[in-house]
Write an enzyme that holds these catalytic residues in place. Structure first.
Site, PDB file in Angstrom:
ATOM      1  N   HIS A 163      49.461  33.694  20.952  1.00 63.55           N
ATOM      2  CA  HIS A 163      48.716  34.968  20.916  1.00 63.55           C
ATOM      3  C   HIS A 163      49.195  35.844  22.075  1.00 63.55           C
ATOM      4  CE1 HIS A 163      45.482  37.449  19.476  1.00 63.55           C
ATOM      5  NE2 HIS A 163      44.690  37.274  20.504  1.00 63.55           N
ATOM      6  N   ARG A 219      48.745  38.135  11.889  1.00 67.28           N
ATOM      7  CA  ARG A 219      47.291  37.921  11.952  1.00 67.28           C
ATOM      8  C   ARG A 219      46.564  39.198  12.370  1.00 67.28           C
ATOM      9  NH1 ARG A 219      48.882  33.877  15.693  1.00 67.28           N
ATOM     10  NH2 ARG A 219      47.680  35.042  17.229  1.00 67.28           N
ATOM     11  N   TYR A 262      13.804  57.319  28.736  1.00 67.45           N
ATOM     12  CA  TYR A 262      13.464  56.513  29.915  1.00 67.45           C
ATOM     13  C   TYR A 262      14.208  56.984  31.165  1.00 67.45           C
ATOM     14  CZ  TYR A 262      11.395  52.980  26.826  1.00 67.45           C
ATOM     15  OH  TYR A 262      10.618  52.315  25.919  1.00 67.45           O
ATOM     16  N   CYS A 309      17.702  53.844  23.988  1.00 68.94           N
ATOM     17  CA  CYS A 309      16.606  52.878  24.005  1.00 68.94           C
ATOM     18  C   CYS A 309      16.916  51.746  23.026  1.00 68.94           C
ATOM     19  CB  CYS A 309      15.299  53.555  23.606  1.00 68.94           C
ATOM     20  SG  CYS A 309      14.980  55.079  24.514  1.00 68.94           S
TER      21      CYS A 309
HETATM   22  C1  LIG Z   1      41.044  38.170  17.127  1.00 68.29           C
HETATM   23  C2  LIG Z   1      42.367  37.533  16.984  1.00 68.29           C
HETATM   24  C3  LIG Z   1      43.378  38.134  16.209  1.00 68.29           C
HETATM   25  C4  LIG Z   1      43.269  39.531  15.660  1.00 68.29           C
HETATM   26  O1  LIG Z   1      43.477  40.444  16.734  1.00 68.29           O
HETATM   27  P1  LIG Z   1      43.534  42.007  16.469  1.00 68.29           P
HETATM   28  O2  LIG Z   1      43.924  42.581  17.781  1.00 68.29           O
HETATM   29  O3  LIG Z   1      42.165  42.413  16.042  1.00 68.29           O
HETATM   30  O4  LIG Z   1      44.534  42.231  15.407  1.00 68.29           O
HETATM   31  C5  LIG Z   1      44.529  37.410  15.979  1.00 68.29           C
HETATM   32  N1  LIG Z   1      44.697  36.184  16.514  1.00 68.29           N
HETATM   33  C6  LIG Z   1      43.762  35.610  17.302  1.00 68.29           C
HETATM   34  C7  LIG Z   1      44.006  34.270  17.885  1.00 68.29           C
HETATM   35  C8  LIG Z   1      42.582  36.271  17.584  1.00 68.29           C
HETATM   36  O5  LIG Z   1      41.675  35.697  18.386  1.00 68.29           O
END
Ligand SMILES: *Cc1c(COP(=O)(O)O)cnc(C)c1O
Length: 379
Positions: A163, A219, A262, A309
């Protein structure tokens, strides 16, 4: 009659996925964690599959099981499990599970034995984010143990993945560095005889900007809901799916100098009409939007007057002819003059992801527009 509602355009989700799908040779995993970023997990998943996604991605095992209970049979990857979860239920449901440490690998092996079936596993390498996954130093040991578990037919290594840290900053050298670490991790895995069908690292930002990072599967999350993770203009072919709006509860005339809501954090500059809106932080409006959040009402974008609120916010409408029952739009696709979730994020110092995800609760009714994926059960 409705008082406040979240509208979700399922056709927009389908079309956004189709746009992403058309721009890559990889398969698309639609990320539907966190109740589909507030859009509703199951309807969003169905719309994404209708748009050409072939995988679904979630964080928690419970989310993955919920997709299965809804009748969705597409491959699902769940990537975040602390020890002690009933992972064997995931194995039995044919859910792909993540392993980023020897401990997680052991848990998956035990779950596979308990389920009496091979577990489908994606091995995660930490290429720099320092969240889940094995560091490059720990990677060879993880891969070696996984290769052995695969030989024992406890596990099938379906994927190797990672990631990104800063793919939302196009051109940043960290992304190049992570891709190099990922390629090296794949080479190490290959030395242990692991050649996964799916290598994946690209989130929305990398799906939009780094074709060289697409590998076998991308992804995207936020982009399937039509929101951009990138600075600059809205990417072509993406349209925001969520609209948040409410009807004005009542209006009143107040004098100059009237403190509002508030703490009286706002005072009227002159005699004016105040409009009361039935949405607050209990519904997803961030309290940080006090004196900052933009709302379209009566053809003008106005800033929330005073504090947000739990249930309500107030707008200062001057002498404009606003009335009880008029519709105020917090955010939407932006095509009717209303702010977008991105405008909200900029106004209060967060990201559009958080704005839409906050509206995922059940207090405000969610209404679906469009038909994408509706009635589609098994694929
Ligand atoms: C949330 C997530 C994504 C998607 O990320 P975006 O920036 O919304 O495209 C892909 N891979 C993993 C591991 C994530 O946690």
């Amino acid at each position: 009659m409705w008082q406040a509602e979240i509208r979700v355009d399922l056709d927009a989700i389908r079309d956004n996925v189709a746009t992403l799908r058309a721009a890559t040779t990889a398969e698309v995993m639609a990320v539907v964690k966190a109740d589909g970023y507030g859009h509703g997990m199951v309807p969003s998943a169905r719309a994404a599959l209708a748009g050409g996604a072939t995988w679904l991605g979630v964080a928690a095992l419970g989310e993955a099981l919920e997709l299965r209970r809804a009748g969705l049979t597409a491959p699902v990857l769940a990537w975040l499990h602390s020890p002690g979860l009933p992972l064997h239920e995931g194995v039995e449901a044919g859910i792909d599970l993540n392993a980023g440490s020897l401990g997680q690998l052991d848990e998956l092996t035990a779950a596979a034995r308990r389920a009496g079936r091979t577990a489908r596993v994606h091995l995660k390498i930490d290429t720099g984010l320092a969240r889940g996954g094995a560091t490059p130093a720990d990677w060879p040991a993880l891969v070696e143990a996984a290769a052995k578990a695969q030989a024992d037919q406890d596990l099938e290594i379906v994927g190797v993945w990672s990631h990104f840290v800063r793919s939302d900053e196009p051109g940043h050298e960290t992304t190049d560095h992570q891709l190099a670490v990922f390629a090296e991790g794949l080479a190490v895995a290959e030395r242990f005889g692991i050649e996964p069908r799916y290598r994946h690292i690209a989130n929305s930002a990398a799906t939009l900007t780094r074709p060289d990072a697409h590998y076998d599967l991308v992804r995207p999350g936020v982009a399937i809901y039509g929101l951009s993770p990138l600075p600059g203009p809205q990417p072509a072919g993406l349209r925001p799916a969520m609209t948040a709006r409410a009807r004005i509860t009542m209006t009143k005339r107040v004098p100059q100098g009237q403190g509002v809501s508030y703490g009286h954090a706002y005072h009227t500059a002159r005699e004016t009409t105040l409009a009361l809106l039935p949405l607050g932080y209990g519904d997803g409006v961030p309290r940080h939007a006090s004196n900052a959040g933009p709302v379209l009402l009566g053809g003008k974008v106005r800033t929330i007057a005073g504090r947000v609120c739990m249930d309500q916010i107030v707008l200062d409408c001057g002498d404009d002819p606003v009335q009880a029952g008029d519709v105020a739009t917090l955010f939407g696709p932006g095509t009717g003059g209303e702010p977008t979730a991105t405008d909200w994020a900029e106004a209060i110092g967060t990201i559009n992801y958080e704005i839409v995800t906050r509206f995922g609760g059940t207090r405000v009714p969610r209404v679906y527009d469009g038909t994408a994926g509706v009635g589609e059960v098994a694929r």
